[in-house]
Design an enzyme around this catalytic site. Structure first.
Site, PDB file in Angstrom:
ATOM      1  N   ARG A 163      -1.028  20.185 -59.770  1.00 54.76           N
ATOM      2  CA  ARG A 163      -0.355  21.404 -59.284  1.00 54.76           C
ATOM      3  C   ARG A 163       1.171  21.294 -59.422  1.00 54.76           C
ATOM      4  O   ARG A 163       1.916  21.801 -58.589  1.00 54.76           O
ATOM      5  CB  ARG A 163      -0.706  21.700 -57.823  1.00 54.76           C
ATOM      6  CG  ARG A 163      -2.155  22.045 -57.579  1.00 54.76           C
ATOM      7  CD  ARG A 163      -2.551  23.335 -58.294  1.00 54.76           C
ATOM      8  NE  ARG A 163      -3.879  23.797 -57.888  1.00 54.76           N
ATOM      9  CZ  ARG A 163      -5.022  23.400 -58.458  1.00 54.76           C
ATOM     10  NH1 ARG A 163      -5.005  22.541 -59.462  1.00 54.76           N
ATOM     11  NH2 ARG A 163      -6.181  23.884 -58.035  1.00 54.76           N
ATOM     12  N   SER A 238      -5.758  28.910 -52.861  1.00 54.63           N
ATOM     13  CA  SER A 238      -5.368  27.834 -51.935  1.00 54.63           C
ATOM     14  C   SER A 238      -3.929  28.030 -51.484  1.00 54.63           C
ATOM     15  O   SER A 238      -3.033  28.161 -52.327  1.00 54.63           O
ATOM     16  CB  SER A 238      -5.480  26.475 -52.618  1.00 54.63           C
ATOM     17  OG  SER A 238      -6.784  26.258 -53.087  1.00 54.63           O
ATOM     18  N   GLU A 334       1.208  25.532 -51.690  1.00 53.99           N
ATOM     19  CA  GLU A 334       0.962  25.637 -53.131  1.00 53.99           C
ATOM     20  C   GLU A 334       1.709  26.823 -53.753  1.00 53.99           C
ATOM     21  O   GLU A 334       2.378  26.667 -54.768  1.00 53.99           O
ATOM     22  CB  GLU A 334      -0.526  25.744 -53.442  1.00 53.99           C
ATOM     23  CG  GLU A 334      -0.748  25.759 -54.935  1.00 53.99           C
ATOM     24  CD  GLU A 334      -2.144  26.140 -55.355  1.00 53.99           C
ATOM     25  OE1 GLU A 334      -3.012  25.276 -55.323  1.00 53.99           O
ATOM     26  OE2 GLU A 334      -2.353  27.302 -55.741  1.00 53.99           O
TER      27      GLU A 334
HETATM   28  P1  FAD Z   1       2.723  34.505 -60.551  1.00 57.99           P
HETATM   29  O1  FAD Z   1       2.101  34.426 -59.213  1.00 57.99           O
HETATM   30  O2  FAD Z   1       3.247  35.815 -60.997  1.00 57.99           O
HETATM   31  O3  FAD Z   1       3.868  33.405 -60.646  1.00 57.99           O
HETATM   32  C1  FAD Z   1       3.636  32.094 -60.171  1.00 57.99           C
HETATM   33  C2  FAD Z   1       4.851  31.220 -60.514  1.00 57.99           C
HETATM   34  O4  FAD Z   1       4.993  31.142 -61.938  1.00 57.99           O
HETATM   35  C3  FAD Z   1       6.173  31.801 -59.996  1.00 57.99           C
HETATM   36  O5  FAD Z   1       6.997  30.709 -59.682  1.00 57.99           O
HETATM   37  C4  FAD Z   1       6.719  32.558 -61.217  1.00 57.99           C
HETATM   38  O6  FAD Z   1       8.132  32.666 -61.190  1.00 57.99           O
HETATM   39  C5  FAD Z   1       6.259  31.673 -62.355  1.00 57.99           C
HETATM   40  N1  FAD Z   1       6.009  32.411 -63.608  1.00 57.99           N
HETATM   41  C6  FAD Z   1       5.034  33.318 -63.840  1.00 57.99           C
HETATM   42  N2  FAD Z   1       5.089  33.732 -65.120  1.00 57.99           N
HETATM   43  C7  FAD Z   1       6.128  33.090 -65.695  1.00 57.99           C
HETATM   44  C8  FAD Z   1       6.707  33.095 -67.006  1.00 57.99           C
HETATM   45  N3  FAD Z   1       6.223  33.832 -68.011  1.00 57.99           N
HETATM   46  N4  FAD Z   1       7.786  32.309 -67.228  1.00 57.99           N
HETATM   47  C9  FAD Z   1       8.303  31.528 -66.231  1.00 57.99           C
HETATM   48  N5  FAD Z   1       7.806  31.483 -64.992  1.00 57.99           N
HETATM   49  C10 FAD Z   1       6.724  32.246 -64.725  1.00 57.99           C
HETATM   50  N6  FAD Z   1      -4.739  28.233 -59.231  1.00 57.99           N
HETATM   51  C11 FAD Z   1      -5.301  27.120 -59.732  1.00 57.99           C
HETATM   52  O7  FAD Z   1      -4.609  26.257 -60.277  1.00 57.99           O
HETATM   53  N7  FAD Z   1      -6.644  26.900 -59.621  1.00 57.99           N
HETATM   54  C12 FAD Z   1      -7.478  27.781 -59.040  1.00 57.99           C
HETATM   55  O8  FAD Z   1      -8.677  27.560 -58.976  1.00 57.99           O
HETATM   56  C13 FAD Z   1      -6.905  28.974 -58.505  1.00 57.99           C
HETATM   57  N8  FAD Z   1      -7.684  29.888 -57.883  1.00 57.99           N
HETATM   58  C14 FAD Z   1      -7.140  31.023 -57.379  1.00 57.99           C
HETATM   59  C15 FAD Z   1      -7.977  31.965 -56.769  1.00 57.99           C
HETATM   60  C16 FAD Z   1      -7.473  33.138 -56.257  1.00 57.99           C
HETATM   61  C17 FAD Z   1      -8.401  34.119 -55.590  1.00 57.99           C
HETATM   62  C18 FAD Z   1      -6.086  33.408 -56.374  1.00 57.99           C
HETATM   63  C19 FAD Z   1      -5.522  34.702 -55.862  1.00 57.99           C
HETATM   64  C20 FAD Z   1      -5.231  32.476 -56.970  1.00 57.99           C
HETATM   65  C21 FAD Z   1      -5.752  31.280 -57.475  1.00 57.99           C
HETATM   66  N9  FAD Z   1      -4.940  30.301 -58.097  1.00 57.99           N
HETATM   67  C22 FAD Z   1      -5.505  29.166 -58.631  1.00 57.99           C
HETATM   68  C23 FAD Z   1      -3.481  30.498 -58.200  1.00 57.99           C
HETATM   69  C24 FAD Z   1      -3.065  31.371 -59.419  1.00 57.99           C
HETATM   70  O9  FAD Z   1      -4.168  31.985 -59.989  1.00 57.99           O
HETATM   71  C25 FAD Z   1      -2.349  30.535 -60.487  1.00 57.99           C
HETATM   72  O10 FAD Z   1      -1.261  29.842 -59.967  1.00 57.99           O
HETATM   73  C26 FAD Z   1      -1.875  31.407 -61.667  1.00 57.99           C
HETATM   74  O11 FAD Z   1      -1.452  30.589 -62.721  1.00 57.99           O
HETATM   75  C27 FAD Z   1      -0.737  32.357 -61.262  1.00 57.99           C
HETATM   76  O12 FAD Z   1      -0.553  33.274 -62.311  1.00 57.99           O
HETATM   77  P2  FAD Z   1       0.332  34.582 -62.123  1.00 57.99           P
HETATM   78  O13 FAD Z   1       0.506  35.194 -63.470  1.00 57.99           O
HETATM   79  O14 FAD Z   1      -0.245  35.452 -61.090  1.00 57.99           O
HETATM   80  O15 FAD Z   1       1.705  33.933 -61.643  1.00 57.99           O
HETATM   81  N1  EPU Z   2     -14.209  22.410 -47.318  1.00 61.64           N
HETATM   82  C1  EPU Z   2     -14.173  22.443 -45.932  1.00 61.64           C
HETATM   83  N2  EPU Z   2     -13.952  23.656 -45.335  1.00 61.64           N
HETATM   84  C2  EPU Z   2     -13.788  24.794 -46.032  1.00 61.64           C
HETATM   85  C3  EPU Z   2     -13.819  24.749 -47.448  1.00 61.64           C
HETATM   86  C4  EPU Z   2     -14.026  23.534 -48.073  1.00 61.64           C
HETATM   87  O1  EPU Z   2     -14.333  21.429 -45.270  1.00 61.64           O
HETATM   88  O2  EPU Z   2     -13.611  25.844 -45.408  1.00 61.64           O
HETATM   89  C5  EPU Z   2     -14.435  21.121 -47.982  1.00 61.64           C
HETATM   90  C6  EPU Z   2     -15.635  21.209 -48.924  1.00 61.64           C
HETATM   91  O3  EPU Z   2     -16.792  20.881 -48.243  1.00 61.64           O
HETATM   92  C7  EPU Z   2     -15.306  20.202 -50.000  1.00 61.64           C
HETATM   93  C8  EPU Z   2     -13.782  20.158 -49.997  1.00 61.64           C
HETATM   94  O4  EPU Z   2     -13.337  20.811 -48.820  1.00 61.64           O
HETATM   95  O5  EPU Z   2     -15.770  18.925 -49.656  1.00 61.64           O
HETATM   96  C9  EPU Z   2     -13.177  20.799 -51.237  1.00 61.64           C
HETATM   97  O6  EPU Z   2     -13.519  22.194 -51.259  1.00 61.64           O
HETATM   98  P1  EPU Z   2     -13.572  23.035 -52.647  1.00 61.64           P
HETATM   99  O7  EPU Z   2     -14.528  22.392 -53.600  1.00 61.64           O
HETATM  100  O8  EPU Z   2     -13.770  24.449 -52.287  1.00 61.64           O
HETATM  101  O9  EPU Z   2     -12.159  22.817 -53.294  1.00 61.64           O
HETATM  102  P2  EPU Z   2     -10.682  22.781 -52.685  1.00 61.64           P
HETATM  103  O10 EPU Z   2     -10.216  21.370 -52.730  1.00 61.64           O
HETATM  104  O11 EPU Z   2     -10.591  23.493 -51.404  1.00 61.64           O
HETATM  105  C10 EPU Z   2      -9.561  22.978 -55.027  1.00 61.64           C
HETATM  106  C11 EPU Z   2      -8.438  23.755 -55.604  1.00 61.64           C
HETATM  107  C12 EPU Z   2      -8.907  25.147 -55.982  1.00 61.64           C
HETATM  108  C13 EPU Z   2     -10.007  25.014 -57.015  1.00 61.64           C
HETATM  109  C14 EPU Z   2     -11.161  24.203 -56.408  1.00 61.64           C
HETATM  110  C15 EPU Z   2     -12.265  23.928 -57.396  1.00 61.64           C
HETATM  111  C16 EPU Z   2      -6.380  22.907 -54.665  1.00 61.64           C
HETATM  112  C17 EPU Z   2      -5.280  23.126 -53.703  1.00 61.64           C
HETATM  113  N3  EPU Z   2      -7.329  23.832 -54.673  1.00 61.64           N
HETATM  114  O12 EPU Z   2      -9.912  23.620 -53.809  1.00 61.64           O
HETATM  115  O13 EPU Z   2      -7.812  25.852 -56.562  1.00 61.64           O
HETATM  116  O14 EPU Z   2     -10.494  26.271 -57.426  1.00 61.64           O
HETATM  117  O15 EPU Z   2     -10.643  22.929 -55.958  1.00 61.64           O
HETATM  118  O16 EPU Z   2     -11.849  22.928 -58.268  1.00 61.64           O
HETATM  119  O17 EPU Z   2      -6.364  21.926 -55.406  1.00 61.64           O
HETATM  120  C18 EPU Z   2      -5.959  27.240 -56.049  1.00 61.64           C
HETATM  121  O18 EPU Z   2      -5.241  26.334 -56.489  1.00 61.64           O
HETATM  122  O19 EPU Z   2      -5.485  28.324 -55.625  1.00 61.64           O
HETATM  123  C19 EPU Z   2      -7.395  27.042 -55.995  1.00 61.64           C
HETATM  124  C20 EPU Z   2      -8.251  27.941 -55.499  1.00 61.64           C
END
Ligand code: FAD
Ligand code: EPU
Length: 342
Positions: A163, A238, A334
């Site tokens: 991250r 997250s 995050e």
């Molecule tokens: P923004 O939110 O618009 O921007 C994020 C950052 O990037 C800001 O600092 C912005 O200034 C910068 N930025 C954006 N575009 C540019 C550009 N072209 N040039 C320079 N800087 C830029 N993230 C994960 O890693 N794993 C996950 O599983 C995950 N699951 C998610 C689930 C949900 C439901 C949601 C809402 C978010 C999740 N995220 C996850 C976070 C998010 O999807 C990512 O961080 C994604 O890359 C953000 O993209 P965005 O275009 O919306 O960026």
């Molecule tokens: N858990 C709990 N309580 C909850 C949810 C989860 O105890 O309410 C426990 C689960 O049982 C599991 C552990 O936490 O043992 C991890 O949960 P999960 O697999 O849902 O993943 P996470 O660590 O919570 C991370 C990323 C997610 C990504 C998933 C799948 C980060 C900060 N988050 O979540 O990314 O989708 O793994 O790989 O690393 C994001 O970055 O926005 C994001 C959603």
């Protein structure tokens, strides 16, 4: 710069009210150049945004919000085993994953359904279900905000980590990414080690030789079951990173909490599950003042109707304090936080 002042609310999946000093959508490198020149002339900082799915916007943004909308999927190089693509920063990430899979370009299937744009993917090195974007990145192309200079960073120069990248460190908020070059495989090589993914594949009757489409389908189903849809419950996924601690520290905590989930990282470190810590600290399902902790996933904070960042950030601070008190672990935010309260 005719369209700057008409509509100043940047999109963000938390649906927080925020007004930028100026806002502009850019669809080409030339438009980025002219927007950067305009911002320099006004002495305004620039805030590049994709889809706003990883930002917390305070009410007042003293910046030019630049909505990066560059499109394009170019095949740069086609080898026997690998292909290299150049993707416009404004392309939707999930649409790219779907497209690569349909073309027989493999590797991104574990990263299905992550919201946001391609340009934002390198910023925090998006990751999920055992994969990160880092190993697929060949180069990141950007414009420097201070003088418009074109920069190309190799994967090593991006300094990817969990991250994290150079774009959140030395180059934080100082470049606009225009294109990302990705190298994908032409033959399937799936990664199904993430325990929840393996369990989901087993439950679907998939054996050891799963194909990328099966991984994609399982990841999509897992994500739909676990994470709230921001269109219905505004969130940024997250809200905190999973904390990285030494093995000794994790073992000490496990001594007190035997069911603490611990994920090995390298020889010295492992990751703890922030969701588990927050749930154990009693926050899961908490809801007050228009914000809350999702009842289905403790790592997701939701804006149920507060509409302004300060109340959400106050909740995050309270959560950090109780987790620090109970487990002596510091949770780090995050999403990126921008702006000021007027
Ligand atoms: P923004 O939110 O618009 O921007 C994020 C950052 O990037 C800001 O600092 C912005 O200034 C910068 N930025 C954006 N575009 C540019 C550009 N072209 N040039 C320079 N800087 C830029 N993230 C994960 O890693 N794993 C996950 O599983 C995950 N699951 C998610 C689930 C949900 C439901 C949601 C809402 C978010 C999740 N995220 C996850 C976070 C998010 O999807 C990512 O961080 C994604 O890359 C953000 O993209 P965005 O275009 O919306 O960026
Ligand atoms: N858990 C709990 N309580 C909850 C949810 C989860 O105890 O309410 C426990 C689960 O049982 C599991 C552990 O936490 O043992 C991890 O949960 P999960 O697999 O849902 O993943 P996470 O660590 O919570 C991370 C990323 C997610 C990504 C998933 C799948 C980060 C900060 N988050 O979540 O990314 O989708 O793994 O790989 O690393 C994001 O970055 O926005 C994001 C959603």
């Amino acid at each position: 710069m005719v369209d700057a002042l008409e509509h100043l609310q940047p999109p963000n999946t938390l649906r927080l009210n925020a007004q930028a000093q100026a806002l502009r959508s850019v669809h080409s490198v030339a438009e980025i150049e002219s927007a950067l020149a305009w911002a320099r002339a006004q002495a305004l900082p620039v805030l590049p945004l994709g889809e706003g799915s990883n930002v917390v916007l305070r009410p007042q943004l003293d910046a030019l919000a630049l909505l990066v909308r560059l499109s394009g999927r170019e095949l740069l190089e086609e080898g026997r085993d690998f292909i290299t693509l150049r993707i416009g920063a404004g392309e939707n990430w999930h649409a790219l994953v779907v497209w690569t899979l349909s073309r027989g370009y493999y590797g991104l299937e574990n990263l299905a359904l992550i919201p946001g744009t391609v340009g934002a993917a390198p910023i925090q090195n998006i990751g999920a279900y055992g994969r990160e974007v880092a190993p697929f990145v060949v180069a990141v192309h950007a414009r420097r905000v201070s003088d418009g200079k074109q920069l190309t960073l190799s994967a090593a120069e991006c300094e990817f980590a969990y991250r994290d990248s150079v774009f959140k460190q030395a180059l934080a908020d100082s470049v606009v990414i225009t294109h990302v070059d990705l190298r994908l495989a032409r033959s399937p090589a799936t990664n199904t080690e993430y325990p929840a993914l393996r369990a989901a594949l087993d439950a679907r009757g998939c054996g050891d030789d799963v194909n990328p489409q099966q991984v994609f389908d399982a990841v999509v189903a897992l994500r739909r079951a676990r994470l709230p849809d921001p269109a219905l419950e505004p969130n940024v996924g997250s809200f905190f990173k999973n904390p990285i601690v030494s093995h000794d520290r994790a073992e000490a905590l496990r001594g007190r909490y035997p069911d603490l989930p611990v994920f090995p990282l390298d020889a010295q470190h492992c990751k703890l599950a922030a969701a588990w810590l927050i749930e154990r600290a009693g926050w899961k399902g908490h809801r007050a003042g228009g914000v809350g902790v999702h009842p289905g996933h403790a790592l997701v904070l939701v804006n149920y109707g507060a509409n302004a960042a300060p109340v959400l950030l106050a909740l995050a601070t309270e959560i950090q304090a109780t987790v620090a008190r109970q487990f002596a672990v510091q949770l780090e935010l995050e999403p990126r936080v921008y702006g000021v309260a007027p």
